[in-house]
Design an enzyme around this catalytic site. Structure first.
Site, PDB file in Angstrom:
ATOM      1  N   ASP A 125      -2.882   7.818   4.557  1.00 34.67           N
ATOM      2  CA  ASP A 125      -2.139   8.401   2.990  1.00 34.67           C
ATOM      3  C   ASP A 125      -1.187   9.661   2.701  1.00 34.67           C
ATOM      4  OD1 ASP A 125      -4.193  10.229   2.434  1.00 34.67           O
ATOM      5  OD2 ASP A 125      -5.759   9.059   1.489  1.00 34.67           O
ATOM      6  N   ALA A 184     -16.414  12.892  -3.569  1.00 35.20           N
ATOM      7  CA  ALA A 184     -16.192  14.666  -2.916  1.00 35.20           C
ATOM      8  C   ALA A 184     -14.909  15.227  -4.219  1.00 35.20           C
ATOM      9  CB  ALA A 184     -14.809  13.445  -1.988  1.00 35.20           C
ATOM     10  N   ARG A 229       0.907  -1.329   0.000  1.00 36.47           N
ATOM     11  CA  ARG A 229       0.070   0.685  -0.248  1.00 36.47           C
ATOM     12  C   ARG A 229       0.666   1.422   0.018  1.00 36.47           C
ATOM     13  NH1 ARG A 229      -3.910  -0.505   4.983  1.00 36.47           N
ATOM     14  NH2 ARG A 229      -4.007   1.578   4.654  1.00 36.47           N
ATOM     15  N   GLN A 286      -8.875  10.992   8.627  1.00 39.83           N
ATOM     16  CA  GLN A 286      -8.672   9.681   9.656  1.00 39.83           C
ATOM     17  C   GLN A 286      -7.861   8.695   8.537  1.00 39.83           C
ATOM     18  OE1 GLN A 286     -13.382   7.041  10.405  1.00 39.83           O
ATOM     19  NE2 GLN A 286     -13.609   9.084   9.434  1.00 39.83           N
ATOM     20  N   HIS A 302      -5.370   8.227  12.737  1.00 41.75           N
ATOM     21  CA  HIS A 302      -4.899   7.413  13.158  1.00 41.75           C
ATOM     22  C   HIS A 302      -3.503   6.650  12.383  1.00 41.75           C
ATOM     23  CE1 HIS A 302      -9.712   6.149  12.413  1.00 41.75           C
ATOM     24  NE2 HIS A 302      -9.124   5.982  13.339  1.00 41.75           N
ATOM     25  N   ASN A 305     -20.847  12.070   0.575  1.00 42.29           N
ATOM     26  CA  ASN A 305     -20.679  11.168  -0.028  1.00 42.29           C
ATOM     27  C   ASN A 305     -21.978  10.484  -0.621  1.00 42.29           C
ATOM     28  OD1 ASN A 305     -20.314   8.002   0.592  1.00 42.29           O
ATOM     29  ND2 ASN A 305     -19.617   8.402   2.971  1.00 42.29           N
ATOM     30  N   PRO A 306     -21.418   9.709  -1.355  1.00 45.36           N
ATOM     31  CA  PRO A 306     -22.537   9.563  -2.862  1.00 45.36           C
ATOM     32  C   PRO A 306     -23.197   8.404  -2.010  1.00 45.36           C
ATOM     33  CG  PRO A 306     -20.501   8.757  -3.074  1.00 45.36           C
ATOM     34  CD  PRO A 306     -20.004   9.979  -2.100  1.00 45.36           C
TER      35      PRO A 306
HETATM   36  C1  BJW Z   1     -17.409   8.239  -1.109  1.00 44.46           C
HETATM   37  C2  BJW Z   1     -16.184   8.606  -2.230  1.00 44.46           C
HETATM   38  C3  BJW Z   1     -15.389   9.331  -2.813  1.00 44.46           C
HETATM   39  C4  BJW Z   1     -16.281   6.544  -1.315  1.00 44.46           C
HETATM   40  N1  BJW Z   1     -16.476  10.790  -2.323  1.00 44.46           N
HETATM   41  N2  BJW Z   1     -17.515   9.847   0.082  1.00 44.46           N
HETATM   42  C5  BJW Z   1     -17.555   2.605  20.668  1.00 44.46           C
HETATM   43  C6  BJW Z   1     -17.795   1.358  19.896  1.00 44.46           C
HETATM   44  C7  BJW Z   1     -18.176   0.314  18.781  1.00 44.46           C
HETATM   45  C8  BJW Z   1     -16.552   0.188  18.789  1.00 44.46           C
HETATM   46  C9  BJW Z   1     -15.598   1.025  19.374  1.00 44.46           C
HETATM   47  C10 BJW Z   1     -16.301   1.720  20.534  1.00 44.46           C
HETATM   48  N3  BJW Z   1     -15.266   2.897  20.403  1.00 44.46           N
HETATM   49  C11 BJW Z   1     -14.311   2.156  20.353  1.00 44.46           C
HETATM   50  C12 BJW Z   1     -14.387   0.761  19.186  1.00 44.46           C
HETATM   51  C13 BJW Z   1     -13.638  -0.470  18.887  1.00 44.46           C
HETATM   52  C14 BJW Z   1     -12.966   0.114  17.835  1.00 44.46           C
HETATM   53  C15 BJW Z   1     -14.000   0.591  16.882  1.00 44.46           C
HETATM   54  O1  BJW Z   1     -14.310   1.118  15.769  1.00 44.46           O
HETATM   55  N4  BJW Z   1     -14.686  -0.993  15.630  1.00 44.46           N
HETATM   56  C16 BJW Z   1     -15.781  -0.562  14.991  1.00 44.46           C
HETATM   57  C17 BJW Z   1     -15.391  -1.259  13.829  1.00 44.46           C
HETATM   58  C18 BJW Z   1     -16.249  -1.799  15.700  1.00 44.46           C
HETATM   59  N5  BJW Z   1     -11.969   1.651  17.900  1.00 44.46           N
HETATM   60  C19 BJW Z   1     -10.792   1.074  17.984  1.00 44.46           C
HETATM   61  O2  BJW Z   1     -10.148   0.317  18.197  1.00 44.46           O
HETATM   62  C20 BJW Z   1      -9.989   2.382  18.216  1.00 44.46           C
HETATM   63  N6  BJW Z   1      -9.233   2.257  19.288  1.00 44.46           N
HETATM   64  C21 BJW Z   1      -9.906   2.725  20.402  1.00 44.46           C
HETATM   65  O3  BJW Z   1     -10.139   2.701  20.225  1.00 44.46           O
HETATM   66  O4  BJW Z   1      -9.189   2.565  21.357  1.00 44.46           O
HETATM   67  C22 BJW Z   1      -9.090   2.487  22.600  1.00 44.46           C
HETATM   68  C23 BJW Z   1      -8.697   0.715  22.897  1.00 44.46           C
HETATM   69  C24 BJW Z   1      -8.177   0.876  23.473  1.00 44.46           C
HETATM   70  C25 BJW Z   1      -7.809  -0.682  24.076  1.00 44.46           C
HETATM   71  C26 BJW Z   1      -9.268  -1.491  24.049  1.00 44.46           C
HETATM   72  C27 BJW Z   1      -9.976  -1.035  23.368  1.00 44.46           C
HETATM   73  C28 BJW Z   1     -10.016   0.322  22.614  1.00 44.46           C
HETATM   74  C29 BJW Z   1      -9.028   2.148  16.704  1.00 44.46           C
HETATM   75  C30 BJW Z   1      -9.819   2.244  15.614  1.00 44.46           C
HETATM   76  C31 BJW Z   1      -7.917   2.512  14.438  1.00 44.46           C
HETATM   77  C32 BJW Z   1      -8.567   2.050  12.440  1.00 44.46           C
HETATM   78  N7  BJW Z   1      -8.175   1.620  12.451  1.00 44.46           N
HETATM   79  C33 BJW Z   1      -7.826   1.769  10.840  1.00 44.46           C
HETATM   80  C34 BJW Z   1      -7.128   0.688   9.811  1.00 44.46           C
HETATM   81  C35 BJW Z   1      -6.235   1.950  10.063  1.00 44.46           C
HETATM   82  C36 BJW Z   1      -4.811   0.978   9.264  1.00 44.46           C
HETATM   83  C37 BJW Z   1      -4.851   0.724   7.756  1.00 44.46           C
HETATM   84  O5  BJW Z   1      -4.894   2.059   7.299  1.00 44.46           O
HETATM   85  O6  BJW Z   1      -4.785  -0.132   7.649  1.00 44.46           O
HETATM   86  O7  BJW Z   1      -8.374   2.999   9.965  1.00 44.46           O
HETATM   87  S1  BJW Z   1      -9.600   0.955  10.799  1.00 44.46           S
HETATM   88  C38 BJW Z   1     -10.318   1.398   8.913  1.00 44.46           C
HETATM   89  O8  BJW Z   1     -11.323   2.301   9.038  1.00 44.46           O
HETATM   90  C39 BJW Z   1      -8.655   2.970   8.975  1.00 44.46           C
HETATM   91  C40 BJW Z   1      -9.972   4.260   8.586  1.00 44.46           C
HETATM   92  O9  BJW Z   1      -9.605   5.225   9.111  1.00 44.46           O
HETATM   93  C41 BJW Z   1     -11.322   3.499   9.072  1.00 44.46           C
HETATM   94  C42 BJW Z   1     -11.818   4.162   8.705  1.00 44.46           C
HETATM   95  O10 BJW Z   1     -13.041   3.936   7.650  1.00 44.46           O
HETATM   96  P1  BJW Z   1     -13.140   4.961   6.688  1.00 44.46           P
HETATM   97  O11 BJW Z   1     -12.331   6.059   6.308  1.00 44.46           O
HETATM   98  O12 BJW Z   1     -14.485   5.695   7.456  1.00 44.46           O
HETATM   99  O13 BJW Z   1     -13.473   4.309   4.920  1.00 44.46           O
HETATM  100  P2  BJW Z   1     -14.752   2.920   4.205  1.00 44.46           P
HETATM  101  O14 BJW Z   1     -13.946   2.409   3.363  1.00 44.46           O
HETATM  102  O15 BJW Z   1     -15.672   2.347   5.785  1.00 44.46           O
HETATM  103  O16 BJW Z   1     -15.794   4.151   4.394  1.00 44.46           O
HETATM  104  C43 BJW Z   1     -15.480   4.887   2.867  1.00 44.46           C
HETATM  105  C44 BJW Z   1     -17.002   5.701   2.772  1.00 44.46           C
HETATM  106  O17 BJW Z   1     -16.445   7.113   1.422  1.00 44.46           O
HETATM  107  C45 BJW Z   1     -17.781   4.942   2.316  1.00 44.46           C
HETATM  108  O18 BJW Z   1     -18.900   5.509   2.967  1.00 44.46           O
HETATM  109  C46 BJW Z   1     -17.959   5.327   1.279  1.00 44.46           C
HETATM  110  O19 BJW Z   1     -19.888   5.392   0.347  1.00 44.46           O
HETATM  111  C47 BJW Z   1     -17.747   6.975   0.365  1.00 44.46           C
HETATM  112  N8  BJW Z   1     -17.175   6.871  -0.919  1.00 44.46           N
HETATM  113  N9  BJW Z   1     -16.578   7.043  -2.692  1.00 44.46           N
HETATM  114  C48 BJW Z   1     -16.613  10.637  -0.969  1.00 44.46           C
HETATM  115  N10 BJW Z   1     -15.673   9.841  -4.737  1.00 44.46           N
END
Ligand code: BJW
Length: 247
Positions: free
Chosen positions: A108, A236, A73, A105, A123, A218-219
């Site tokens: 990149d 976007a 990546r 988030q 992140h 967001n589409p």
């Molecule tokens: C367009 C488009 C265009 C397409 N124009 N739009 C509360 C409730 C439930 C769970 C939790 C909670 N609090 C914490 C948690 C646990 C967990 C979590 O959230 N889990 C859920 C998934 C259930 N969170 C964590 O673990 C976080 N840490 C934490 O809370 O620490 C405290 C803790 C400590 C110890 C124990 C427990 C808690 C850390 C989260 C880290 C996230 N990391 C990642 C990976 C990064 C590394 C890598 O790159 O590999 O970050 S996960 C991944 O998701 C990445 C992203 O930043 C993140 C968000 O995703 P994003 O950006 O929203 O992407 P997509 O693909 O989901 O969506 C894309 C969107 O774009 C779509 O809607 C499309 O429609 C749209 N789109 N084309 C505009 N042209």
């Protein structure tokens, strides 16, 4: 189809808002050619279980596989450029010093490359790495041994990508700055995120609860639509220049 009346309403809100916070996600960079995570066909996780790649446990169990996935990546990022959306945000910030705070988030670096050096990166960064375990003296004094992953030749400590994996805390100062920006803004633009990952997604709820207008670009529908004053169903890189240029 573009809702021109809604777009123009949002433009007016932007003109009127003294403090604007942007929360961006993977969709922000989709038109640059960076895959999102959760798109069913093209997303990074369409073929992988995130638990197998994006956790410290996964890295410790399969360091070579996880390092190779991130290295791939990272290399792909060298081929992409900030898009018109990144550039519109950066140009707006330049025209209005101190008015726009950008929280991403994304790992990149495209907002930063577009000119927003003070982007709050929740992140981490795909471009950096750090020691997996607490570094010993040898980690600092010996040349890093190349490999997948690179390691300390003396104690075997491994380098890991400087991204935030599931179960890990977000960088404290970055999250504190993001919370302050969500609490203090008049308008939050939420661009290209599914809104499923916390605590980042909670920032939109914070802004809404504190009385800010929330606008989603967001589409597709997202988990944050419930707190939105307006949802612009557009990509976007097409939408942001229309919203931000000449304002
Ligand atoms: C367009 C488009 C265009 C397409 N124009 N739009 C509360 C409730 C439930 C769970 C939790 C909670 N609090 C914490 C948690 C646990 C967990 C979590 O959230 N889990 C859920 C998934 C259930 N969170 C964590 O673990 C976080 N840490 C934490 O809370 O620490 C405290 C803790 C400590 C110890 C124990 C427990 C808690 C850390 C989260 C880290 C996230 N990391 C990642 C990976 C990064 C590394 C890598 O790159 O590999 O970050 S996960 C991944 O998701 C990445 C992203 O930043 C993140 C968000 O995703 P994003 O950006 O929203 O992407 P997509 O693909 O989901 O969506 C894309 C969107 O774009 C779509 O809607 C499309 O429609 C749209 N789109 N084309 C505009 N042209």
């Amino acid at each position: 189809m573009v809702d021109a009346a809604l777009r123009s309403q949002v433009r007016q809100w932007i003109v009127e808002a003294p403090r604007i916070t942007v929360l961006s996600g993977a969709g922000m960079s989709a038109e640059s050619g960076v895959p999102t995570f959760r798109d069913a066909l093209t997303g990074l996780w369409a073929r992988f279980n995130p638990e197998e790649l994006a956790t410290e446990t996964a890295f410790r169990a399969h360091p070579q596989r996880v390092w190779a996935w991130y290295a791939h990546r990272r290399e792909a990022l060298a081929q992409v450029q900030p898009n018109a959306g990144h550039c519109a945000l950066a140009a707006f910030a330049l025209r209005h010093p101190g008015r726009l705070t950008l929280i991403t988030q994304n790992v990149d670096g495209l907002h930063q490359r577009a000119g927003l050096a003070d982007t709050i990166a929740l992140h981490g960064s795909l471009l950096d790495d750090h020691w997996l375990d607490l570094p010993r003296t040898c980690c600092h004094t010996e040349p890093i041994q190349s490999g997948e992953p690179p390691s300390c030749p003396v104690c075997g400590n491994q380098r890991r990508p400087s991204v935030v994996w599931f179960g890990e805390s977000l960088p404290g100062p970055a999250f504190a700055a993001a919370e302050a920006a969500a609490q203090d803004c008049d308008l939050m633009l939420v661009v290209g995120t599914s809104g499923v990952v916390y605590p980042a997604a909670g920032l939109a709820f914070t802004a809404h609860q504190r009385g800010a207008r929330v606008v989603i670009v967001n589409p597709e529908p997202s988990d944050l639509d419930a707190v939105a004053d307006a949802c612009l169903r557009e990509p976007a890189a097409q939408c942001l220049p229309h919203l931000l240029e000449n304002s």
